[in-house]
Design an enzyme around this catalytic site. Structure first.
Site, PDB file in Angstrom:
ATOM      1  N   ARG A 170      27.731  39.010  35.344  1.00  0.00           N
ATOM      2  CA  ARG A 170      28.121  40.325  35.869  1.00  0.00           C
ATOM      3  C   ARG A 170      29.344  40.889  35.175  1.00  0.00           C
ATOM      4  O   ARG A 170      29.418  42.074  34.860  1.00  0.00           O
ATOM      5  CB  ARG A 170      28.370  40.259  37.373  1.00  0.00           C
ATOM      6  CG  ARG A 170      29.005  41.542  37.931  1.00  0.00           C
ATOM      7  CD  ARG A 170      29.214  41.494  39.419  1.00  0.00           C
ATOM      8  NE  ARG A 170      30.257  42.440  39.812  1.00  0.00           N
ATOM      9  CZ  ARG A 170      30.604  42.677  41.079  1.00  0.00           C
ATOM     10  NH1 ARG A 170      29.974  42.029  42.061  1.00  0.00           N
ATOM     11  NH2 ARG A 170      31.562  43.518  41.373  1.00  0.00           N
ATOM     12  N   GLU A 216      42.582  51.403  36.590  1.00  0.00           N
ATOM     13  CA  GLU A 216      42.344  51.523  38.029  1.00  0.00           C
ATOM     14  C   GLU A 216      42.821  50.241  38.717  1.00  0.00           C
ATOM     15  O   GLU A 216      42.285  49.152  38.457  1.00  0.00           O
ATOM     16  CB  GLU A 216      40.862  51.758  38.361  1.00  0.00           C
ATOM     17  CG  GLU A 216      40.600  51.941  39.872  1.00  0.00           C
ATOM     18  CD  GLU A 216      39.135  52.204  40.197  1.00  0.00           C
ATOM     19  OE1 GLU A 216      38.588  51.481  41.046  1.00  0.00           O
ATOM     20  OE2 GLU A 216      38.546  53.129  39.586  1.00  0.00           O
ATOM     21  N   ASN A 225      32.049  56.748  46.515  1.00  0.00           N
ATOM     22  CA  ASN A 225      30.684  56.818  47.036  1.00  0.00           C
ATOM     23  C   ASN A 225      30.580  58.179  47.704  1.00  0.00           C
ATOM     24  O   ASN A 225      30.731  58.306  48.904  1.00  0.00           O
ATOM     25  CB  ASN A 225      30.438  55.669  48.011  1.00  0.00           C
ATOM     26  CG  ASN A 225      30.452  54.330  47.289  1.00  0.00           C
ATOM     27  OD1 ASN A 225      30.081  54.241  46.126  1.00  0.00           O
ATOM     28  ND2 ASN A 225      30.935  53.303  47.968  1.00  0.00           N
ATOM     29  N   GLU A 257      41.592  44.893  49.727  1.00  0.00           N
ATOM     30  CA  GLU A 257      40.212  44.487  50.055  1.00  0.00           C
ATOM     31  C   GLU A 257      40.010  42.985  49.929  1.00  0.00           C
ATOM     32  O   GLU A 257      39.375  42.349  50.777  1.00  0.00           O
ATOM     33  CB  GLU A 257      39.235  45.222  49.140  1.00  0.00           C
ATOM     34  CG  GLU A 257      37.781  44.801  49.307  1.00  0.00           C
ATOM     35  CD  GLU A 257      36.822  45.532  48.382  1.00  0.00           C
ATOM     36  OE1 GLU A 257      35.646  45.164  48.351  1.00  0.00           O
ATOM     37  OE2 GLU A 257      37.267  46.465  47.662  1.00  0.00           O
ATOM     38  N   GLU A 282      36.557  53.594  53.353  1.00  0.00           N
ATOM     39  CA  GLU A 282      35.940  52.396  52.786  1.00  0.00           C
ATOM     40  C   GLU A 282      37.042  51.480  52.253  1.00  0.00           C
ATOM     41  O   GLU A 282      37.908  51.944  51.509  1.00  0.00           O
ATOM     42  CB  GLU A 282      34.961  52.771  51.673  1.00  0.00           C
ATOM     43  CG  GLU A 282      34.177  51.588  51.137  1.00  0.00           C
ATOM     44  CD  GLU A 282      32.878  51.982  50.421  1.00  0.00           C
ATOM     45  OE1 GLU A 282      32.368  51.159  49.666  1.00  0.00           O
ATOM     46  OE2 GLU A 282      32.412  53.133  50.624  1.00  0.00           O
ATOM     47  N   ARG A 283      37.023  50.205  52.727  1.00  0.00           N
ATOM     48  CA  ARG A 283      38.055  49.246  52.357  1.00  0.00           C
ATOM     49  C   ARG A 283      39.435  49.752  52.768  1.00  0.00           C
ATOM     50  O   ARG A 283      40.438  49.501  52.079  1.00  0.00           O
ATOM     51  CB  ARG A 283      38.012  48.928  50.876  1.00  0.00           C
ATOM     52  CG  ARG A 283      36.645  48.605  50.319  1.00  0.00           C
ATOM     53  CD  ARG A 283      35.993  47.460  51.026  1.00  0.00           C
ATOM     54  NE  ARG A 283      34.646  47.174  50.527  1.00  0.00           N
ATOM     55  CZ  ARG A 283      33.857  46.262  51.045  1.00  0.00           C
ATOM     56  NH1 ARG A 283      34.272  45.571  52.111  1.00  0.00           N
ATOM     57  NH2 ARG A 283      32.653  46.044  50.552  1.00  0.00           N
ATOM     58  N   ASP A 318      36.263  42.528  40.111  1.00  0.00           N
ATOM     59  CA  ASP A 318      36.459  43.467  41.208  1.00  0.00           C
ATOM     60  C   ASP A 318      37.702  43.133  42.035  1.00  0.00           C
ATOM     61  O   ASP A 318      37.582  42.595  43.136  1.00  0.00           O
ATOM     62  CB  ASP A 318      35.219  43.466  42.130  1.00  0.00           C
ATOM     63  CG  ASP A 318      35.230  44.679  43.058  1.00  0.00           C
ATOM     64  OD1 ASP A 318      34.432  44.700  43.998  1.00  0.00           O
ATOM     65  OD2 ASP A 318      36.038  45.593  42.824  1.00  0.00           O
ATOM     66  N   GLU A 346      26.443  50.431  41.963  1.00  0.00           N
ATOM     67  CA  GLU A 346      26.257  50.065  43.383  1.00  0.00           C
ATOM     68  C   GLU A 346      25.388  51.097  44.102  1.00  0.00           C
ATOM     69  O   GLU A 346      25.680  51.532  45.219  1.00  0.00           O
ATOM     70  CB  GLU A 346      27.615  49.894  44.074  1.00  0.00           C
ATOM     71  CG  GLU A 346      28.433  48.758  43.488  1.00  0.00           C
ATOM     72  CD  GLU A 346      29.689  48.414  44.283  1.00  0.00           C
ATOM     73  OE1 GLU A 346      30.050  47.229  44.314  1.00  0.00           O
ATOM     74  OE2 GLU A 346      30.286  49.357  44.874  1.00  0.00           O
TER      75      GLU A 346
HETATM   76  O1  GCW Z   1      35.358  46.829  45.421  1.00  0.00           O
HETATM   77  C1  GCW Z   1      34.091  47.297  45.561  1.00  0.00           C
HETATM   78  C2  GCW Z   1      34.039  47.624  47.011  1.00  0.00           C
HETATM   79  C3  GCW Z   1      33.281  48.868  47.323  1.00  0.00           C
HETATM   80  C4  GCW Z   1      33.742  49.959  46.361  1.00  0.00           C
HETATM   81  C5  GCW Z   1      33.458  49.504  44.952  1.00  0.00           C
HETATM   82  C6  GCW Z   1      33.927  50.487  43.907  1.00  0.00           C
HETATM   83  C7  GCW Z   1      33.916  52.277  46.826  1.00  0.00           C
HETATM   84  O2  GCW Z   1      33.525  46.545  47.682  1.00  0.00           O
HETATM   85  O3  GCW Z   1      33.563  49.185  48.651  1.00  0.00           O
HETATM   86  O4  GCW Z   1      33.066  51.152  46.615  1.00  0.00           O
HETATM   87  O5  GCW Z   1      34.104  48.316  44.682  1.00  0.00           O
HETATM   88  O6  GCW Z   1      34.958  50.234  43.303  1.00  0.00           O
HETATM   89  O7  GCW Z   1      33.251  51.472  43.695  1.00  0.00           O
END
Ligand code: GCW
Length: 724
Positions: free
Chosen positions: A360, A411, A234, A417, A191-192, A389, A315
């Protein structure tokens, strides 16, 4: 005659084979990362090193000491072009002695007790010191892993042609847990991820230990990274089943000698999905018992299992709130399950819900601040560098400094991304440093984010820094070769966040390419300017979240009317004919109130708000006068055009470096820079035309006309973009 011809053909094909083999062995595909031990070019330095290094003495045996031996066997003969081998005893001169007082009598005899006392389990000292009137270089530590870190530091000194005549180095990590987070799925998608598929070949594990796993561990050890979370936050509950635990064990065993601990992501609903329970309620005794038993089971496979990383009620991921419980209830249940074996829980604070009308970026603070002090001692709350994000620029997350009784872990995202993904060069150390050096004023001036996460501000025992990995099975590990510099700088800053972006870039360039100044200096400038250049052609003046839908590739400031408003672009820039920007002052969402008063005043007041955060905290009209004296509209245009121009300069600088870089990597970077230049123009034109549809103002004179129409850009819909 025929025989001779036959013989010559054999000889010729053998020769050809050898040439091909040698080329392929040393193919410059970036696989060797910064661990390139090529012969030192500077003859004076080479001569000096040869006079000081003729053998190494390592007393004692352990898997980690074996790793040290292997690394020296690989590095020293290649760097010095001399056969250098291990010796049992000291010789006249040229001794390199490595070890700990526990496994080396030589080191035990040295007066290092005081020095080592403050080095902790991972620190080390590197000294040039006479013993029995023999001059030698000593690398000493309290543990074998500390000695390994010291060895990599010493090799770096050689790789960067440093003077080793009079060494007096002592170094210990400022952060305890320095962890890569791999968002890798069990089907090997990432993912990403923009560097191919996952490194982990689950199908062939546990039996097949790919050399790449060992080179991955070597690379991490060389920059002091001591933890790896193998799989996506995830999470897939299958990971905690015996079949997969066998496979994880094999990786943990391979990584252990390099001081690299394994952590796993835990799906909160695993008790239901693989445990046959009806609930995952953290206060339910059955569920508690299940996690305890599951953790004990994991420890039978991995005695030094690090613990869990958890994404819950975020999410769409399951979590304790599904049962009306708090994040602390969830985290504490898991913390209790691993506490006896010394495990930790890294609980992510990346939470927001669309149902909440609230801005948000305020939601994580609102959810976690009230929980301060309610988490177990072995829980770290893992917080992204900014409240949104991983945008090209965000203000620091207001949780930093706001939870004095809860260890907060940083983090960062190494994978790009939102920063150009696989095709753009951006050196992220300046971004990471900007956050780490930010002053929270939590305890007055000087309460930097770095002091929050190193535990010194609030006396946390437990400290951590995580980096979302940019690593995949591409031969060069990171897709874009310069992605390696982000893996490298993450490790360096997690070890010592006081290092500068310049120092780290200098190290990386010298180890990865060459020490020749005509290359190092201009390319260092490319790196150090790259993040600001990217901000200019993507999200300048505080703009944020204006990228393409779902895959986040390319510009998408027009994105609106989606199932979730907080996943659109208009939610954030709020452009209209009157103006642009998100009012987060007391008049607006009042997000500034989450910061300590001095920061509130700074961000909340137009006159003092740094312009790089102008549209993050304020909404202003198009003709608002910015500090340069330009109107906001003109300034925005100049930033977009300046950013795209900046990439052209990066190209020019790189294209002048052919003489210093092997053709393969030179071409790789050259081609990627030309893609980046194109993408920067795409961002520029799409965003300028889109915002012009609100400002109704002309693009300042002298700036090139956008290449296409807004409709053209809005219709673009790239397919099969990696990472999703
Ligand atoms: O940056 C967003 C991403 C998701 C990611 C989420 C997260 C792993 O679009 O792909 O999921 O954050 O940090 O949990």
């Amino acid at each position: 005659m025929r025989n001779n011809i036959g013989k010559n053909i054999c000889l010729f094909s053998l020769l050809l084979l050898f040439c091909l083999a040698s080329v392929s062995v040393f193919a410059e595909d970036g696989y060797r990362l910064w661990q390139r031990y090529d012969l030192i070019k500077d003859t004076k330095t080479l001569k000096n090193y040869r006079s000081q290094l003729s053998q190494y003495v390592i007393q004692g045996n352990s898997p980690t000491l074996t790793v040290i031996r292997k690394e020296l066997q690989l590095a020293l003969p290649n760097l010095l072009g001399n056969p250098i081998s291990e010796a049992k005893q000291l010789s006249g001169k040229g001794n390199l002695v490595i070890g700990t007082p526990q496994n080396s009598a030589l080191i035990k005899e040295l007066p290092l007790t005081d020095k080592l006392a403050s080095m902790g389990p991972e620190g080390y000292v590197i000294l040039t010191t006479p013993v029995n009137r023999k001059k030698m270089v000593v690398i000493a530590a309290n543990t074998d892993v500390g000695a390994l870190y010291g060895t990599f530091h010493f090799l770096k000194l050689l790789q960067t042609n440093q003077n080793i005549d009079q060494l007096g180095i002592s170094s210990a990590p400022k952060i305890k847990h320095r962890v890569l987070n791999h968002w890798d799925n069990l089907d090997r998608t990432v993912e990403r991820g923009y560097a191919g598929f996952s490194l982990w070949n689950w199908h062939k594990l546990p039996d097949y230990i790919d050399q790449r796993y060992l080179d991955y561990a070597r690379a991490n050890a060389s920059i002091g990274i001591n933890g790896t979370v193998l799989t996506n936050v995830n999470a897939n509950a299958l990971l905690l089943t015996p079949v997969y635990l066998e496979k994880v064990k094999a990786l943990a065993d391979a990584f252990r000698p390099y001081g690299l601990k394994v952590y796993l992501t835990a799906r909160f609903s695993a008790p239901i999905e693989i445990g046959g329970l009806k609930t995952a309620d953290p206060l339910d005794p059955q569920v508690k018992d299940w996690w305890k038993k599951k953790s004990d089971e994991i420890y039978t496979y991995i005695p030094d299992f690090g613990g869990f990383l958890v994404k819950a009620n975020s999410e769409g991921q399951p979590g304790p709130q599904n049962y009306g419980r708090s994040h602390a209830d969830g985290a504490n249940m898991m913390a209790d399950a691993v506490a006896a074996k010394g495990g930790i829980v890294m609980w992510r604070a990346f939470v927001y819900s669309n149902e909440m009308p609230e801005d948000r970026i305020k939601q994580a603070y609102n959810e976690f601040k009230p929980l301060d002090g309610t988490f177990r001692k072995n829980v770290l709350v893992q917080v992204k560098n900014g409240p949104l994000d991983f945008q090209p620029r965000e203000p620091f997350h207001p949780l930093f400094g706001a939870m004095p009784k809860t260890p907060l872990m940083m983090e960062f995202q190494l994978t790009q991304e939102y920063l150009g993904q696989a095709t753009q060069l951006v050196y992220q150390a300046p971004l990471y440093k900007e956050t780490l050096d930010a002053d929270t004023y939590a305890q007055g001036e000087g309460s930097t984010v770095a002091k929050v996460i190193d535990g010194s501000l609030h006396s946390y025992e437990l400290t951590g820094m995580a980096g979302v990995s940019n690593i995949g099975n591409d031969r060069n590990w990171t897709g874009h070769l310069f992605g390696q510099s982000n893996w490298y700088c993450f490790g360096r800053l997690a070890w010592d966040y006081t290092l500068t972006s310049t120092t780290i870039a200098d190290e990386w360039l010298r180890m990865t390419f060459t020490n020749e100044a005509p290359f190092v200096n201009p390319v260092k400038d490319i790196m150090l300017d790259s993040r600001e250049t990217m901000v200019n052609y993507m999200t300048s003046l505080g703009l944020h979240h204006i990228m393409g839908w779902s895959h986040h590739y390319g510009p998408g400031p027009w994105i609106k009317d989606k199932p979730r408003a907080d996943w659109t672009a208009v939610y954030y820039h709020r452009a209209s004919t009157e103006g642009i920007g998100f009012d987060r002052t007391a008049k607006g969402s009042n997000a500034i109130a989450q910061y300590f008063p001095p920061v509130q005043q700074k961000f909340g007041n137009l006159a003092t708000c740094p312009e790089e955060f102008l549209l993050w905290f304020h909404r202003v009209p198009w003709d608002y006068k910015v500090k340069s004296g330009q109107t906001l509209w003109d300034e925005l245009c100049y930033r977009y055009y300046g950013g795209a121009e900046g990439v052209k300069q990066m190209q020019q600088t790189w294209n002048a470096q052919a003489a210093y870089v092997d053709p393969e990597r030179f071409q790789h970077v050259k081609t990627h820079l030309s893609i980046q230049e194109k993408e920067a123009r795409w961002w520029r034109d799409a965003c300028v035309l889109y915002f012009q549809s609100f400002s109704k103002k002309p693009i300042p004179a002298g700036l090139a006309k956008p290449e296409q129409t807004l409709e053209y850009y809005m219709k673009l819909d790239p397919k099969f973009v990696p990472g999703i």
